[in-house]
Design an enzyme around this catalytic site. Structure first.
Site: not given
Ligand code: SDX
Length: 424
Positions: A302, A359
């Site tokens: 998140h 989710d």
């Molecule tokens: C919602 O914003 C809100 O409030 C949203 C929400 C709401 O109520 O409106 O809470 C609802 O959208 C919840 C999120 C639902 N999405 C998912 O579950 C999809 C999977 N999650 C990821 O796509 C991700 O975690 C996000 C999009 C939720 C957050 O992305 P960020 O903050 O941009 O984090 P990032 O992509 O910069 O990741 C940081 C690191 C990265 O690795 P490094 O580059 O540091 O090595 O964490 C890794 C990412 O590769 N990473 C994951 C991951 N999420 C982040 N690795 C594996 N699996 C994941 N799910």
């Protein structure tokens, strides 16, 4: 006035500093460009405040979520979705008269125009419900033309909250080839939704109190979440003075994305894929840690919550309760709990603070309730609508409302002469 000092290319600039009611500190850069010619850069707006808001407070480190000052844990346990909708939109918990009047107004607007019903029935039954919902919400402008963006607001708010579930249920019935079921005034908001989705003429359908309570809790937990992707979209569109129906339709489209509200659908798809691949969840945990795999653990991580999503904690207990009460043994829940257990121990996830989000468990509950995976994000939209409306109302009530227009840093070609095609 507290200020922050910025030194840029030998010049110093004093930038006003302000603090919110929960101690959040912000640096006002509104005058930075006019004073220094420079803008700030924050791709994805992860560190940029777009507005001041009195609606929802989140503390990502502490796992705190409050609507108008009330803790989400209390609201999920003691309130109802329609009462929470009133709280978000009007700022205070309603008294008995206010709640009764709000409920009655929403109930009275739950029918949709028969021409809108015909429009829904023109869609292929295989269409994704989010596309139908977005189009139909925008199409409400055809039936309730708004002279301007803030005309007839209270009635349009009731129309939106009432009709979003009728539109959703009507298309769901079309998608499963069953006759539509019209809303009933004797049912609760959530009971009406379940009845419109699951009752059939040949049976005497009874709304289960367990499912009604679980769905009401799910809608409460999704009702608002400060400036997330879809809410920021609503503010962006609303700032142009677009009408409320077009604005909410834009929010639905943003929520559809698999990284946002579409994640609940992706979570189940992922769990089913792992189940069908011999339940080898350890293999997928390794894939999630491998950047080149292109695999993300849906339902984890998140932008704001960096310890736990308080909604996931509430939903985890609700999922156990619903499955136990309904006597459902769902291997997907077992896989989900194994993924969570490993993620809470594995350094990759712990270092990146990737914990289950809202989710992760909502999809499992929706599935246990018989809601098809294609409707999961629609349920999220029904829940989030009051939050979008509250944020839109707050935005459009601002005396100095300005259209949102971010800046950019240009990195393209410098000026160059046009070359006739024969010389290229
Ligand atoms: C919602 O914003 C809100 O409030 C949203 C929400 C709401 O109520 O409106 O809470 C609802 O959208 C919840 C999120 C639902 N999405 C998912 O579950 C999809 C999977 N999650 C990821 O796509 C991700 O975690 C996000 C999009 C939720 C957050 O992305 P960020 O903050 O941009 O984090 P990032 O992509 O910069 O990741 C940081 C690191 C990265 O690795 P490094 O580059 O540091 O090595 O964490 C890794 C990412 O590769 N990473 C994951 C991951 N999420 C982040 N690795 C594996 N699996 C994941 N799910």
């Amino acid at each position: 006035m507290e200020t922050a000092k910025l030194t840029l290319r030998g010049k110093e600039y004093d930038l006003p500093v302000s603090e919110g009611t929960e101690g959040e500190v912000s640096i006002d850069i509104a005058a930075l460009r006019s004073k220094s010619g420079a803008i700030t850069m924050d791709p994805g707006y992860g560190n940029t405040g777009s507005c001041s808001s009195a609606i929802t407070f989140i503390d990502g480190e502490q796992g705190i979520l409050r609507y108008r000052g009330y803790a989400i844990e209390e609201l999920a346990e003691k309130s109802t979705f329609i009462e929470v909708a009133y709280l978000l939109i009007y700022g205070q918990l309603p008294n008995t008269t206010e709640l009764s009047s709000f409920k009655d107004t929403v109930t009275r607007h739950s029918l949709i125009h028969e021409d809108l019903r015909k429009m829904i029935e023109m869609y292929p039954s295989s269409a994704h419900p989010m596309g139908v919902l977005s189009a139909m919400i925008s199409s409400l402008t055809a039936f309730y033309p708004a002279e301007n963006y803030n005309s007839n607001v209270e009635t349009n708010i009731a129309r939106l909250i009432a009709k979003i579930q009728t539109i959703s249920a009507f298309f769901y019935k079309r998608s499963v080839g069953q006759p539509r079921v019209y809303p009933r005034n004797d049912l609760s908001y959530t009971g009406n939704l379940l009845n419109m989705m699951f009752s059939v003429p040949s049976e005497n359908y009874h709304v289960s109190a367990i499912l009604e309570d679980a769905l009401d809790k799910l809608l409460i937990l999704h009702a608002d979440h400060e400036q997330n992707c879809s809410t920021s979209t609503v503010r962006m569109v609303g700032s142009s003075h677009a009408n409320i129906f077009a604005t909410m339709s834009a929010g639905i489209d943003a929520l559809w994305g698999p990284l946002h509200g579409g994640a609940n659908q992706e979570v189940i798809t992922m769990l089913e894929h792992i189940r069908d691949d011999g339940q080898d969840y350890k293999k997928y945990m390794e894939l999630a840690k491998n950047k080149n795999s292109g695999f993300k653990l849906m339902g984890f991580g998140h932008r704001v919550y960096k310890n736990f999503d308080p909604r996931a904690k509430i939903l985890k207990a609700a999922a156990d309760r619903v499955l136990n009460t309904l006597g459902i043994q769902d291997p997907l829940l077992d896989i989900a709990q194994n993924l969570e257990r490993i993620a809470l121990e594995d350094s990759y996830f712990v270092e990146r603070k990737l914990y289950p989000n809202v989710d992760f468990y909502s999809g499992i509950i929706y599935k246990a309730m018989g809601i098809p995976i294609s409707m999961f994000t629609v349920m999220f939209a029904i829940g989030r609508l009051p939050g979008w409306i509250a944020q839109w109302k707050e935005l459009t009530s601002e005396s100095n409302l300005r259209i949102y227009r971010p800046r950019q840093v240009y990195t393209g070609e410098n000026v160059r002469p046009y070359i006739p095609i024969e010389q290229r």
